[in-house]
Design a protein around this motif. Structure first.
Motif, PDB file in Angstrom:
ATOM      1  N   SER A 188      93.374  -5.798 -91.516  1.00  0.00           N
ATOM      2  CA  SER A 188      93.160  -6.829 -92.545  1.00  0.00           C
ATOM      3  C   SER A 188      93.174  -6.236 -93.954  1.00  0.00           C
ATOM      4  O   SER A 188      93.457  -6.950 -94.922  1.00  0.00           O
ATOM      5  N   VAL A 189      92.913  -4.929 -94.083  1.00  0.00           N
ATOM      6  CA  VAL A 189      92.971  -4.317 -95.423  1.00  0.00           C
ATOM      7  C   VAL A 189      94.413  -4.125 -95.899  1.00  0.00           C
ATOM      8  O   VAL A 189      94.642  -3.732 -97.039  1.00  0.00           O
ATOM      9  N   GLU A 190      95.391  -4.406 -95.033  1.00  0.00           N
ATOM     10  CA  GLU A 190      96.799  -4.305 -95.418  1.00  0.00           C
ATOM     11  C   GLU A 190      97.312  -5.615 -96.021  1.00  0.00           C
ATOM     12  O   GLU A 190      98.470  -5.699 -96.448  1.00  0.00           O
ATOM     13  N   GLN A 191      96.459  -6.636 -96.056  1.00  0.00           N
ATOM     14  CA  GLN A 191      96.884  -7.938 -96.564  1.00  0.00           C
ATOM     15  C   GLN A 191      97.135  -7.878 -98.061  1.00  0.00           C
ATOM     16  O   GLN A 191      96.364  -7.291 -98.808  1.00  0.00           O
ATOM     17  N   ARG A 248      86.982   1.631 -96.398  1.00  0.00           N
ATOM     18  CA  ARG A 248      85.854   2.119 -97.220  1.00  0.00           C
ATOM     19  C   ARG A 248      85.756   1.301 -98.508  1.00  0.00           C
ATOM     20  O   ARG A 248      84.663   0.933 -98.949  1.00  0.00           O
ATOM     21  N   TRP A 249      86.913   1.031 -99.133  1.00  0.00           N
ATOM     22  CA  TRP A 249      86.955   0.256-100.384  1.00  0.00           C
ATOM     23  C   TRP A 249      86.375  -1.133-100.161  1.00  0.00           C
ATOM     24  O   TRP A 249      85.557  -1.619-100.950  1.00  0.00           O
ATOM     25  N   ARG A 250      86.791  -1.764 -99.061  1.00  0.00           N
ATOM     26  CA  ARG A 250      86.308  -3.119 -98.769  1.00  0.00           C
ATOM     27  C   ARG A 250      84.783  -3.119 -98.577  1.00  0.00           C
ATOM     28  O   ARG A 250      84.097  -4.020 -99.052  1.00  0.00           O
ATOM     29  N   MET A 251      84.265  -2.095 -97.905  1.00  0.00           N
ATOM     30  CA  MET A 251      82.825  -2.030 -97.669  1.00  0.00           C
ATOM     31  C   MET A 251      82.069  -1.863 -98.996  1.00  0.00           C
ATOM     32  O   MET A 251      81.039  -2.511 -99.246  1.00  0.00           O
ATOM     33  N   LYS A 290      85.664   3.669 -88.532  1.00  0.00           N
ATOM     34  CA  LYS A 290      85.714   2.637 -87.480  1.00  0.00           C
ATOM     35  C   LYS A 290      84.366   1.943 -87.310  1.00  0.00           C
ATOM     36  O   LYS A 290      84.298   0.776 -86.945  1.00  0.00           O
ATOM     37  N   THR A 291      83.256   2.669 -87.583  1.00  0.00           N
ATOM     38  CA  THR A 291      81.932   2.053 -87.441  1.00  0.00           C
ATOM     39  C   THR A 291      81.667   1.055 -88.570  1.00  0.00           C
ATOM     40  O   THR A 291      80.676   0.322 -88.532  1.00  0.00           O
ATOM     41  N   MET A 292      82.524   1.031 -89.586  1.00  0.00           N
ATOM     42  CA  MET A 292      82.357   0.091 -90.700  1.00  0.00           C
ATOM     43  C   MET A 292      82.942  -1.287 -90.381  1.00  0.00           C
ATOM     44  O   MET A 292      82.830  -2.213 -91.176  1.00  0.00           O
ATOM     45  N   LEU A 293      83.603  -1.418 -89.232  1.00  0.00           N
ATOM     46  CA  LEU A 293      84.228  -2.691 -88.870  1.00  0.00           C
ATOM     47  C   LEU A 293      83.185  -3.570 -88.182  1.00  0.00           C
ATOM     48  O   LEU A 293      83.092  -3.615 -86.957  1.00  0.00           O
TER      49      LEU A 293
END
Length: 370
Positions: free
Chosen positions: A194-197, A363-366, A117-120
């Motif tokens: 948004s990672v579900e897009q 995590r993947w997006r980061m 959650k802190t990665m958002l």
């Protein structure tokens, strides 16, 4: 205590300390005090939308502080559980050690979820989310699949206590949905969902095929940040064509006898949105305008991003045509094609058990630097 256990507890403590620093607990407490003062103002509800925003942010902030405080308390208690296990003998010692090991595994999972959650930290990540699902290739099976996906996300939201507001459901003739639009009304839902897009693929024995053949269906998930008053998305009324019609339900039946459903066409961009789930034409028009603003905000965001980094493809392209596969036959598996996270229990995933996929996606997006 075993050295491996001590090392693991030190690792958990380091991760949780980082989470606490990123969350800035002193600032979070100050913000809670400020919001509590606003919430106690008797004039707050004169502006309902602002009041809901304040109470929603307060509830979320209190929940986050409570969660991280509970994690710290559980971590402080964990060495005591191991000491108690060492003091026991025989079967009692085995049972106490199992309890301590279970709690350590549970705590690791919960701390890692909090870390995600802190990665958002994106500009729009704190927003509520507007989710749009459209059936793709696969005929009636794809329409049914779109409805299954809508149910999956709504069940996920319900399990986490996030309110959902459905703006539009366009039913297909035989079964399922052509498209649906709904909002998940809690802070950080855009950053989370948004990672579900992307395109979701279903493989199963078709319940609509009398020969029982295997069918592959596709549905598209689009996630947008809900527009706020600070966004300056001004829409010229002359640029919007408004059509009204009667709401329809499953099988094409008319739901009501008045022209309350609304379709808005934004002429300059060709964007079309519909809303038919509210009771009055005015309510539907207001809801449809919210969706149109969100789509125009996303368009503006992508244009700005393209200008800043012309070599980098936008979200839709980089997250690929197929981002997750759900196989119900000849074997049972859900697999994310970006993170390689898998589940052998599709029925649980379709019933809203999505956290492992969402956390891995964030995590993947980061790591991808999205």
């Amino acid at each position: 205590m075993h050295p491996d256990v001590s090392a693991d507890l030190e690792s958990l403590d380091a991760t949780l300390t980082t989470v606490e620093k990123v969350m800035d607990l002193d600032e979070l407490r100050r913000r809670i005090d400020e919001l509590e003062m606003q919430a106690s103002d008797p004039d707050l509800w004169n502006d309902q939308e602002h009041a809901q925003s304040v109470t929603s942010e307060l509830s979320h902030a209190q929940s986050e502080l409570r969660r991280v405080s509970e994690l710290r308390s559980r971590l402080d208690d964990l060495p005591v559980l191991y000491e108690l296990a060492e003091a026991e003998e025989g079967d009692s010692a085995v049972a106490a050690l199992e309890d301590a090991e279970t709690e350590r595994a549970d705590l690791r999972r919960d701390i890692e979820a909090m870390e995600v959650k802190t990665m958002l930290a994106g500009e729009y990540d704190p927003r509520e989310a507007l989710v749009n699902i459209r059936s793709g290739a696969g005929g009636v099976d794809a329409a049914d699949w779109a409805q299954m996906l809508m149910r999956m996300y709504i069940r996920w939201a319900e399990q986490h206590g996030h309110p959902v507001e459905v703006y539009d459901t366009s039913y297909a003739e035989e079964a399922g949905l052509k498209s649906a639009t709904f909002a998940v009304k809690a802070p950080y839902m855009y950053g989370t969902l948004s990672v579900e897009q992307g395109t979701h693929r279903l493989v199963r024995i078709s319940p609509f095929d009398n020969q029982g053949r295997r069918q592959t269906s596709f549905a598209e998930v689009e996630v947008l940040p809900v527009v706020e008053t600070t966004d300056h998305i001004d829409i010229d009324e002359n640029d919007v064509r408004v059509d009204v019609y009667r709401s329809s339900g499953p099988g094409g039946q008319s739901v009501n006898t008045t022209d309350s459903a609304v379709r808005l066409t934004h002429v300059p961009t060709g964007i079309v949105v519909t809303c038919q789930n509210e009771k009055s034409q005015l309510q539907n028009k207001v809801a449809a305008m919210r969706v149109l603003q969100a789509k125009l905000l996303e368009r503006k965001r992508l244009e700005e991003r393209a200008q800043m980094d012309a070599l980098k493809s936008d979200t839709g392209a980089s997250w690929g045509n197929q981002m997750r596969s759900y196989v119900l036959h000849p074997y049972q598996m859900v697999k994310d094609l970006r993170t390689n996270v898998e589940s052998n229990n599709p029925s649980a995933v379709l019933d809203g058990d999505l956290d492992q996929f969402i956390e891995a996606g964030i995590r993947w997006r980061m790591n991808e630097g999205e």
